[in-house]
Design a protein around this motif. Structure first.
Motif, PDB file in Angstrom:
ATOM      1  N   ALA A  48       1.055  -1.116   0.007  1.00 17.77           N
ATOM      2  CA  ALA A  48      -0.063   0.094   0.158  1.00 17.77           C
ATOM      3  C   ALA A  48       0.850   1.229  -0.138  1.00 17.77           C
ATOM      4  O   ALA A  48       0.280   2.272   0.135  1.00 17.77           O
ATOM      5  N   GLY A  49       2.350   1.151   0.006  1.00 18.07           N
ATOM      6  CA  GLY A  49       2.871   2.336   0.039  1.00 18.07           C
ATOM      7  C   GLY A  49       3.794   2.732   1.171  1.00 18.07           C
ATOM      8  O   GLY A  49       4.324   3.682   1.221  1.00 18.07           O
ATOM      9  N   PHE A  50       3.754   1.947   2.170  1.00 19.87           N
ATOM     10  CA  PHE A  50       4.444   2.231   3.289  1.00 19.87           C
ATOM     11  C   PHE A  50       5.930   1.429   3.364  1.00 19.87           C
ATOM     12  O   PHE A  50       6.117   0.549   2.638  1.00 19.87           O
ATOM     13  N   GLU A  51       6.924   2.025   3.942  1.00 21.19           N
ATOM     14  CA  GLU A  51       8.014   1.524   4.128  1.00 21.19           C
ATOM     15  C   GLU A  51       8.338   0.796   5.258  1.00 21.19           C
ATOM     16  O   GLU A  51       7.958   1.021   6.609  1.00 21.19           O
ATOM     17  N   LEU A  52       8.708  -0.670   5.203  1.00 20.86           N
ATOM     18  CA  LEU A  52       8.801  -1.635   6.497  1.00 20.86           C
ATOM     19  C   LEU A  52      10.278  -1.375   6.928  1.00 20.86           C
ATOM     20  O   LEU A  52      11.137  -1.746   6.475  1.00 20.86           O
ATOM     21  N   ALA A  53      10.061  -0.784   7.907  1.00 24.75           N
ATOM     22  CA  ALA A  53      11.276  -0.407   8.703  1.00 24.75           C
ATOM     23  C   ALA A  53      11.875  -1.283   9.630  1.00 24.75           C
ATOM     24  O   ALA A  53      13.147  -1.727   9.656  1.00 24.75           O
ATOM     25  N   ALA A  54      11.080  -2.286  10.388  1.00 27.30           N
ATOM     26  CA  ALA A  54      11.547  -3.238  11.361  1.00 27.30           C
ATOM     27  C   ALA A  54      10.406  -4.009  11.670  1.00 27.30           C
ATOM     28  O   ALA A  54       9.392  -3.630  11.552  1.00 27.30           O
TER      29      ALA A  54
ATOM     30  N   GLY B 253      19.351 -10.329   2.693  1.00 33.10           N
ATOM     31  CA  GLY B 253      20.963  -9.901   2.555  1.00 33.10           C
ATOM     32  C   GLY B 253      21.367  -9.234   4.000  1.00 33.10           C
ATOM     33  O   GLY B 253      22.495  -8.913   4.204  1.00 33.10           O
ATOM     34  N   LYS B 254      20.197  -8.848   4.882  1.00 32.94           N
ATOM     35  CA  LYS B 254      20.517  -8.110   5.915  1.00 32.94           C
ATOM     36  C   LYS B 254      20.122  -9.108   7.369  1.00 32.94           C
ATOM     37  O   LYS B 254      19.016  -9.105   7.763  1.00 32.94           O
ATOM     38  N   GLU B 255      21.146  -9.834   7.561  1.00 28.22           N
ATOM     39  CA  GLU B 255      20.882 -10.616   8.648  1.00 28.22           C
ATOM     40  C   GLU B 255      20.421 -10.222   9.853  1.00 28.22           C
ATOM     41  O   GLU B 255      19.362 -10.969  10.640  1.00 28.22           O
ATOM     42  N   ALA B 256      20.462  -9.051  10.354  1.00 30.82           N
ATOM     43  CA  ALA B 256      20.099  -8.421  11.587  1.00 30.82           C
ATOM     44  C   ALA B 256      18.543  -8.602  11.412  1.00 30.82           C
ATOM     45  O   ALA B 256      17.995  -8.573  12.575  1.00 30.82           O
ATOM     46  N   HIS B 257      17.920  -8.355  10.272  1.00 32.77           N
ATOM     47  CA  HIS B 257      16.411  -8.343  10.009  1.00 32.77           C
ATOM     48  C   HIS B 257      16.133  -9.806  10.122  1.00 32.77           C
ATOM     49  O   HIS B 257      14.620 -10.162  10.178  1.00 32.77           O
ATOM     50  N   SER B 258      16.771 -10.714  10.278  1.00 26.63           N
ATOM     51  CA  SER B 258      16.497 -12.147  10.059  1.00 26.63           C
ATOM     52  C   SER B 258      16.343 -12.731  11.373  1.00 26.63           C
ATOM     53  O   SER B 258      16.193 -14.009  11.730  1.00 26.63           O
ATOM     54  N   GLN B 259      16.731 -12.039  12.545  1.00 28.57           N
ATOM     55  CA  GLN B 259      17.174 -12.538  13.946  1.00 28.57           C
ATOM     56  C   GLN B 259      15.892 -12.672  14.600  1.00 28.57           C
ATOM     57  O   GLN B 259      14.822 -11.531  14.709  1.00 28.57           O
ATOM     58  N   ALA B 260      15.430 -13.700  15.306  1.00 28.89           N
ATOM     59  CA  ALA B 260      14.338 -13.722  16.232  1.00 28.89           C
ATOM     60  C   ALA B 260      14.513 -12.767  17.537  1.00 28.89           C
ATOM     61  O   ALA B 260      15.847 -12.778  17.925  1.00 28.89           O
ATOM     62  N   ARG B 261      13.721 -12.157  17.864  1.00 31.95           N
ATOM     63  CA  ARG B 261      13.736 -11.263  18.984  1.00 31.95           C
ATOM     64  C   ARG B 261      12.305 -11.743  19.821  1.00 31.95           C
ATOM     65  O   ARG B 261      11.270 -11.490  19.498  1.00 31.95           O
ATOM     66  N   ASP B 262      12.851 -11.592  21.285  1.00 37.03           N
ATOM     67  CA  ASP B 262      11.529 -11.523  22.270  1.00 37.03           C
ATOM     68  C   ASP B 262      11.356 -10.165  22.668  1.00 37.03           C
ATOM     69  O   ASP B 262      12.239  -9.631  23.278  1.00 37.03           O
ATOM     70  N   ILE B 263      10.000  -9.840  22.565  1.00 36.94           N
ATOM     71  CA  ILE B 263       9.864  -8.582  22.849  1.00 36.94           C
ATOM     72  C   ILE B 263       9.867  -8.016  24.381  1.00 36.94           C
ATOM     73  O   ILE B 263       9.815  -7.297  24.930  1.00 36.94           O
ATOM     74  N   LEU B 264      10.008  -9.530  25.224  1.00 31.59           N
ATOM     75  CA  LEU B 264      10.318  -9.306  26.663  1.00 31.59           C
ATOM     76  C   LEU B 264      11.555  -8.826  27.099  1.00 31.59           C
ATOM     77  O   LEU B 264      11.749  -8.319  28.057  1.00 31.59           O
ATOM     78  N   THR B 265      12.398  -9.198  26.141  1.00 27.87           N
ATOM     79  CA  THR B 265      13.714  -8.903  26.670  1.00 27.87           C
ATOM     80  C   THR B 265      14.463  -7.783  25.456  1.00 27.87           C
ATOM     81  O   THR B 265      15.608  -7.188  25.695  1.00 27.87           O
ATOM     82  N   THR B 266      13.761  -7.585  24.587  1.00 27.08           N
ATOM     83  CA  THR B 266      14.200  -6.549  23.267  1.00 27.08           C
ATOM     84  C   THR B 266      13.495  -5.284  23.639  1.00 27.08           C
ATOM     85  O   THR B 266      12.253  -5.209  23.237  1.00 27.08           O
ATOM     86  N   HIS B 267      14.334  -4.380  24.256  1.00 21.49           N
ATOM     87  CA  HIS B 267      13.486  -2.862  24.458  1.00 21.49           C
ATOM     88  C   HIS B 267      13.524  -2.269  23.134  1.00 21.49           C
ATOM     89  O   HIS B 267      14.375  -2.374  22.387  1.00 21.49           O
ATOM     90  N   PRO B 268      12.903  -1.019  23.068  1.00 19.26           N
ATOM     91  CA  PRO B 268      12.574  -0.459  21.873  1.00 19.26           C
ATOM     92  C   PRO B 268      14.052   0.334  21.535  1.00 19.26           C
ATOM     93  O   PRO B 268      14.517   0.274  20.440  1.00 19.26           O
ATOM     94  N   GLU B 269      14.894   0.656  22.604  1.00 14.85           N
ATOM     95  CA  GLU B 269      16.283   1.209  22.355  1.00 14.85           C
ATOM     96  C   GLU B 269      17.109  -0.008  21.784  1.00 14.85           C
ATOM     97  O   GLU B 269      18.061   0.537  20.850  1.00 14.85           O
TER      98      GLU B 269
ATOM     99  N   GLU C  74      20.171  -2.121  17.253  1.00 11.53           N
ATOM    100  CA  GLU C  74      20.525  -3.265  16.297  1.00 11.53           C
ATOM    101  C   GLU C  74      20.287  -3.191  14.926  1.00 11.53           C
ATOM    102  O   GLU C  74      20.921  -3.565  14.172  1.00 11.53           O
ATOM    103  N   LEU C  75      19.080  -2.408  14.428  1.00 12.36           N
ATOM    104  CA  LEU C  75      18.799  -2.196  13.106  1.00 12.36           C
ATOM    105  C   LEU C  75      19.287  -0.868  12.622  1.00 12.36           C
ATOM    106  O   LEU C  75      18.862  -0.487  11.269  1.00 12.36           O
ATOM    107  N   GLY C  76      19.996   0.047  13.331  1.00 12.07           N
ATOM    108  CA  GLY C  76      20.254   1.390  12.942  1.00 12.07           C
ATOM    109  C   GLY C  76      19.059   2.072  12.486  1.00 12.07           C
ATOM    110  O   GLY C  76      19.220   2.831  11.584  1.00 12.07           O
TER     111      GLY C  76
END
Length: 507
Positions: free
Chosen positions: A43-49, A68-84, A89-91
Motif C-alpha cells: 500500500a506504499g509504506f516503508e517496512l522499517a523493522a 541480505g540483512k542478517e540483523a532483520h532475520s534474527q528472532a527477538r523476544d519482545i520481553l527482552t528486546t526493548h525499543p532502544e 541493532e537495526l540502525g
C-alpha cells in the motif's frame, strides 16, 4: 522540557517529514512471517523493522523484506528486546523519530482477566507486571507505542477479545491509547469481503494521533459471499457483551463494519485460488514410492504446467510486484504423508466434516470385510485381525468430539479459516478435488491466505504451515493499509493550514 511538549514536537516533525513526501515507516510487532508487513508494503509504506519470537517466522520475514540483512532475520523476544535495543541493532536512529506506524497484536492470553483498572495500573506503574505476569506482553506492546510515538497504531486479534472471560479487551486498549492522545475505534472484518479466498473473521483496531485525524475509517468491502452459519454465530458471541450492555463500561469505541452486499464482486473461491497450481495425486505418488514419511523441504521446483485461463486472483498471486512467481516453478508445493486417509479423502463430499468422514470410513471397512469374504477370508468383529484392519482404515478420533477437525473444501466457495493448527495435521482443509485425495500443500495454504507465489517460507513443511496459519492475510492487510495511508495523507494536508485540528490533543 515536559514530556507533553517533547511528544508534540516529535509528532510535528513526523508530520513534516510525511508532508515532504516521505513514506510512512512501519514497525511490525509479533510480526510472524509478515502478512501485515506485506499488505502495508504493497500500500506504499516503508517496512522499517519487525519483532518476532519464532526463529523460522523471523527468518522468513527477513528473507522477504530485508534480504541480505542478517540483523532483520534474527528472532527477538519482545520481553527482552526493548525499543532502544531494536533501534540500535537495526540502525533505526533515535527511537522517538524512527517509526510512524506500529502494527501487530499481542497474543490474547496477555490480557486474560486483567481488568480495566489493572491496565491503567500497568500503564502508570511499569513494575505492575510483577504482580500479574499475564499482563507482561501488553506492557511491552504499550512500551513500544510509548517509546516510538507512532502516528497510527493497528491491532489485530481474534473476535473473542471482545468477550474474553467477560472482558472487552479492544475497548480497554482503546481507553489506554486515548489517554495517550489517540483517537481509537475497532470492529470485526471478514477477509472474504476483501478478496481473500477464506472466510476469516478478525478484530481490527485502529488508533490515530489526534493531530492527523478526527475520525477512524475502516476499508469498504469489495467482495460478497453469504457467510456460513458458524461465522455469524461467532460474531454474535463476540458482540454479545456489547449488545447486552454487560461489559464493564460502555463499548464507546466499537463501530459496525462496512456492509458487504450481493451487488459486489463474488468472493474468490477455492478453485479460483488453487485451480492453476500443479495437481498432486497423492495415491499415485504413494504407490510409486515418491511420497514417503519425513520432513518436506522446498528445494525441488515444480513447474506450473499449461493452464489456458488463469483467474484474476491466480494472476495476482503470480505477478505480485516484488514477489513474482519463479520461472522454474514452485518450491513449496508439498503435502503431508497420510497413507491411511487418501482413499477416505477421495470419498468425501464437498463440505463433509469428521462425522461424515467417520461414516465413510466405516462403510469402507465393511466393504473390505466383504471383499475378503469373497476371497474366502473371514474376519470377525472383535478379533485381532479385525482390529488391525480397522486401524488401517478408520481414523482413531472420537466422532463426538471436534466435529470440524476435518473438512473437505467446496470448490465454489471460499475456504474456511486457516489456523496455526495446520502445522499439526491439515485435516481442516482437505482438497476439493477428489482425484487428488489429499490435504492442501504449503503453497495452497499460502494462496488461501493471499501470500503471492514468490513469497518465501523458511524451514520445512510444519513450520511453514504454522507461519501461514498465524498470519494476517496480506490482501486484508493491504485493504486496511490503503485506508490508513489515505487518512494519513488527508491529515497531513489538512495540517498545512490548521495548526491544531479540533480532534488534536494540543499543548
Amino acid at each position: 522540557m515536559s514530556d507533553r511538549i517533547m511528544t508534540r514536537q516529535t509528532i510535528e516533525r513526523k508530520i513534516a517529514r510525511l508532508r515532504a513526501g516521505k513514506q510512512p515507516r512501519v514497525l511490525d510487532l509479533f510480526a510472524g512471517c509478515g502478512g501485515l508487513s506485506l499488505g502495508f508494503e504493497a500500500a506504499g509504506f516503508e517496512l522499517a523493522a519487525a519483532v518476532e519470537f519464532d526463529p523460522d517466522a523471523a527468518r522468513s520475514h527477513g528473507l522477504n523484506f530485508h534480504p541480505g540483512k542478517e540483523a532483520h532475520s534474527q528472532a527477538r523476544d519482545i520481553l527482552t528486546t526493548h525499543p532502544e535495543d531494536l533501534a540500535r541493532e537495526l540502525g533505526l536512529g533515535p527511537v522517538a523519530e524512527a517509526i510512524d506506524v506500529i502494527v501487530g497484536g499481542p497474543p490474547c492470553q496477555a490480557f486474560a482477566r486483567v481488568g480495566r483498572p489493572k491496565l491503567r495500573e500497568i500503564d502508570a506503574h511499569p513494575q505492575a507486571f510483577k504482580h500479574d505476569p499475564r499482563a507482561r506482553l501488553y506492557l511491552e506492546y504499550l512500551s513500544y507505542v510509548e517509546a516510538f510515538q507512532p502516528l497510527v497504531v493497528l491491532v489485530e486479534n481474534v473476535p473473542d477479545v471482545l468477550n474474553h472471560g467477560g472482558q472487552n479487551i479492544a475497548e480497554e486498549i482503546c481507553e489506554v491509547l486515548e489517554q495517550k492522545g489517540y483517537l481509537c475505534r475497532y470492529t470485526l472484518l471478514n477477509a472474504a469481503f476483501y478478496g481473500v479466498p477464506q472466510t476469516r473473521q478478525r478484530m481490527f483496531l485502529i488508533a490515530y494521533r489526534g493531530e492527523i485525524a478526527d475520525r477512524v475509517v475502516f476499508p469498504e468491502s469489495t467482495h460478497w459471499v453469504e457467510l456460513p452459519p458458524g461465522y455469524e454465530g461467532s460474531r454474535a458471541v463476540a458482540l454479545k457483551l456489547l449488545n447486552d450492555g454487560n461489559i464493564s463500561g460502555d463499548a464507546n469505541d466499537y463501530t459496525d463494519p462496512p456492509e458487504a452486499t450481493p451487488e459486489l464482486i463474488p468472493a474468490v473461491t477455492a478453485e479460483q485460488a488453487l485451480g492453476d497450481l500443479p495437481p498432486i495425486y497423492a495415491r499415485d505418488l504413494l504407490k510409486s514410492g515418491e511420497l514417503r514419511r519425513g520432513a518436506r523441504r522446498f528445494d525441488k521446483p515444480m513447474p506450473y504446467g499449461a493452464h489456458t485461463k488463469l483467474s484474476a486472483y491466480a494472476r495476482l498471486m503470480r505477478t505480485w510486484p516484488g514477489f513474482q512467481a519463479l520461472p522454474e516453478g514452485l518450491k513449496d508445493h508439498v503435502i503431508r504423508y497420510l497413507p491411511r486417509d487418501y482413499e477416505l479423502f477421495a470419498r468425501l463430499n464437498p463440505g463433509d466434516q469428521y462425522p461424515q468422514a467417520w461414516k465413510h470410513a466405516h462403510d469402507m471397512l465393511a466393504e473390505r470385510v466383504q471383499e475378503l469374504r469373497g476371497r474366502g477370508i473371514y474376519i470377525f468383529e472383535g478379533t485381532p485381525e479385525y482390529e488391525r484392519l480397522k486401524e488401517q482404515i478408520i481414523p482413531p478420533y472420537d466422532v463426538n468430539k471436534f466435529p470440524n477437525k476435518w473438512r473437505k473444501m467446496e470448490a465454489d466457495q471460499p475456504a474456511r479459516t486457516l489456523m496455526a493448527h495446520l502445522g499439526k495435521d491439515g485435516y481442516s482443509h482437505i482438497h476439493y478435488d477428489s482425484a487428488q485425495a489429499r490435504t492442501i500443500s504449503v503453497r495452497e495454504a499460502a494462496r488461501l491466505q493471499s501470500f503471492p507465489d514468490g513469497f518465501v517460507f523458511n524451514g520445512t513443511m510444519n513450520p511453514a504451515f504454522r507461519q501461514i496459519g498465524n498470519a494476517v492475510p496480506p490482501l486484508m492487510a493491504k485493504a486496511l493499509a490503503t485506508t490508513i495511508i489515505k487518512q494519513i495523507r488527508e491529515g497531513v494536508r489538512a495540517g498545512e493550514t490548521e495548526t491544531c485540528p479540533k480532534a488534536a490533543v494540543c499543548v
